[in-house]
Every structure is written in C-alpha cells, then in structure tokens.
Design an enzyme around this catalytic site. Structure first.
Site, PDB file in Angstrom:
ATOM      1  NE  ARG A 142     -26.477  15.537 -32.839  1.00  0.00           N
ATOM      2  CZ  ARG A 142     -27.307  16.279 -32.087  1.00  0.00           C
ATOM      3  NH1 ARG A 142     -28.620  16.122 -32.168  1.00  0.00           N
ATOM      4  NH2 ARG A 142     -26.807  17.177 -31.245  1.00  0.00           N
TER       5      ARG A 142
ATOM      6  CG  HIS B 295     -15.524  19.789 -27.519  1.00  0.00           C
ATOM      7  ND1 HIS B 295     -14.906  19.140 -28.568  1.00  0.00           N
ATOM      8  CD2 HIS B 295     -16.482  20.585 -28.079  1.00  0.00           C
ATOM      9  CE1 HIS B 295     -15.466  19.523 -29.708  1.00  0.00           C
ATOM     10  NE2 HIS B 295     -16.421  20.390 -29.441  1.00  0.00           N
TER      11      HIS B 295
ATOM     12  CD  GLU C 147     -11.943  17.165 -29.085  1.00  0.00           C
ATOM     13  OE1 GLU C 147     -11.489  16.136 -29.647  1.00  0.00           O
ATOM     14  OE2 GLU C 147     -13.015  17.196 -28.461  1.00  0.00           O
TER      15      GLU C 147
ATOM     16  CB  CYS D  71     -16.440  22.368 -32.264  1.00  0.00           C
ATOM     17  SG  CYS D  71     -17.471  23.188 -31.032  1.00  0.00           S
TER      18      CYS D  71
END
Length: 215
Positions: free
Chosen positions: A100, A179, A90, A153
């Site tokens: 979500r 990730h 990342e 995260c």
C-alpha cells in the site's frame, strides 16, 4: 549448515517505516520491545534480538544471515500493525507482495509473488493457540490473526517459512510472526511498551515449552 542450536531463540523487530518514520515518534515498537529481551534467558534458552530493515528483499537477506550465524531452535519475527489493539499472533503467510505504501527504499511491488512457483501459503510452525492462551491468561490483549498483510512483514514471514520447509538442516527449527500495536504516544489503539515486552516474553516461553505447532 549445522543443526539448530537448542540454546538460541532469535527474536527480530523492524526499523521505523511509513508515517511513524516521518513523525517525532520515529520508532518501531517491534524493535524497541525485542531489544529489551536481548540476552535474556527464557525456558533455559538465550534470546538473540536483531533489527531488520523495512525493505523488501533486504529484510529477508538480513534474517537469513542471522539464521546462518546463530542457528536458532526457534525464530519469532515481530512487526508493527497500526490500528490493531492486541498482540496479533499470525497463523499464515501468503505468497504475495502488494504494498500500500513504499518500503524504506522506495520499493512498492504490486500483485507480485514472493517466491515464483512456490506454495500459495505456509502456516506458522509455532503453537499459536497455546501461545494465545498463555498471553490471555496473563491479562494481556491477544488474538489469532489470519492475515499478516502483504507488506514487508508478510514477506519476511513467508520467506522464513519457505526456508524452514525446504532446508533439511533446519528441520527442527520452528518459526512464526507476531504483530504488535502502536505505542500510546504513536496513536490509538495502542499498547504500552512494558506490556509488549511482557507479551513477547510469554509468547517465547510458551513456544519453547510446547514443541508442537497447534493451529
């Protein structure tokens, strides 16, 4: 707080969450891989592995305590991103919580800042391009990612970078986030646990060898 301990590398993973928590494969490969590297020496530095809860706020509080305890020179947080097929390094954390699904405590923030009044984003301070090249050279799937999402995260990644940017005692400490995909038994696309462990080992070695961030 004392200066960073150059002998320590802090590596974190998360506990199971969401669909994986509710199935017979209730494990998070980020933690399964991180714990296999606990105590290993990489680049002359000892890896300290720890598990974070997949809970907004609590995850960062846990990481913050670990930082105070170990004073690491480098911090690499690892999380699960189902649907990705490669180790995703990342680049940027954004100041946004927009979940979500609920976290493991039932919290589901929407359109909320992580730190009110703070910058919109922070870049990783790890040499992400060099890390990518090292993993690819080893024959493992890897990519640079422009989004760590808006779940726990990213929350941890942002809080980490915010702390590193604002605490003079951590001026020499670098941090970032990676990730990892599902394990084969959890879904597809996937990556075997042994490959995830190898990839994290290479990422840490590359980050230690190159002290400057390369975006």
């Amino acid at each position: 707080m004392a200066n960073a301990d150059v002998s320590s590398l802090l590596l974190t993973g998360f506990d199971a969450f969401g669909e994986t928590r509710e199935t017979g494969h209730a494990a998070n490969p980020s933690w399964l891989a991180a714990r296999l590297l606990d105590g290993e020496e990489i680049g002359g530095r000892k890896v300290v592995a720890a598990r974070l809860p997949t809970v907004f706020g609590t995850a960062w509080e846990t990481l913050e305590r670990l930082i105070e305890q170990h004073r690491p020179a480098l911090i690499l947080c690892v999380g699960l991103a189902g649907g990705r097929s490669a180790l995703s390094i990342e680049r940027v954390a954004i100041n946004l919580m927009d979940a979500r699904i609920p976290d493991n405590a039932g919290h589901q923030p929407k359109d909320e800042p992580i730190v009110s009044g703070a910058p919109a984003a922070y870049f990783s301070s790890l040499p992400v391009r060099n890390m990518l090249q090292a993993v690819v050279a080893a024959g493992l799937p890897a990519e640079l990612s422009q989004s760590a999402g808006t779940f726990v995260c990213n929350h941890v990644f942002y809080r980490l970078m915010h702390r590193l940017a604002n605490d003079p005692a951590l001026a020499s400490t670098r941090g970032g986030f990676v990730h990892v995909p599902f394990l084969p038994e959890q879904g597809s696309p996937s990556l075997a646990l042994a490959s995830v462990v190898q990839g994290l080992r290479i990422l840490l070695a590359s980050a230690v060898a190159d002290g400057q961030p390369v975006r």
